[in-house]
Design a protein around this motif. Sequence first.
Motif: not given
Length: 116
Positions: A32-33, A35-36, A38, A40, A43-44, A47, A81
Amino acid sequence: MQALLPLVGRIMLAAIFLWSAIKDIRTFEATADMMQSKGIFASQLLLLGAIVFLLLGSTAVILGIKARWGAVLLILFLIPTTVIFHPPTGGEEHLIQFMKNLALMGGLLMIITFGP
């Protein structure tokens, strides 16, 4: 043997998605971190949705039960993705991952077209 090959093919195709779901569950916070980082948002939550798509989609494809719907879920996972994390312009490693994801989508489209 002819009846066994589609099952083996579905297992081989879906294994990467099932493993990815298991990895994402085990490393939920770190993923999640990442993704964040990037850009997003939420994110959680996203995900969690990705994990659900991966688990439901891969299980459906492997078992051959609602395999077409499972393949759709996996393609819906792969599209963002691929675009976000593996753009073809991001260097050779990203291009390889981009092409791998296209190949996976091709296999999933065959399941959608011809069934399990």
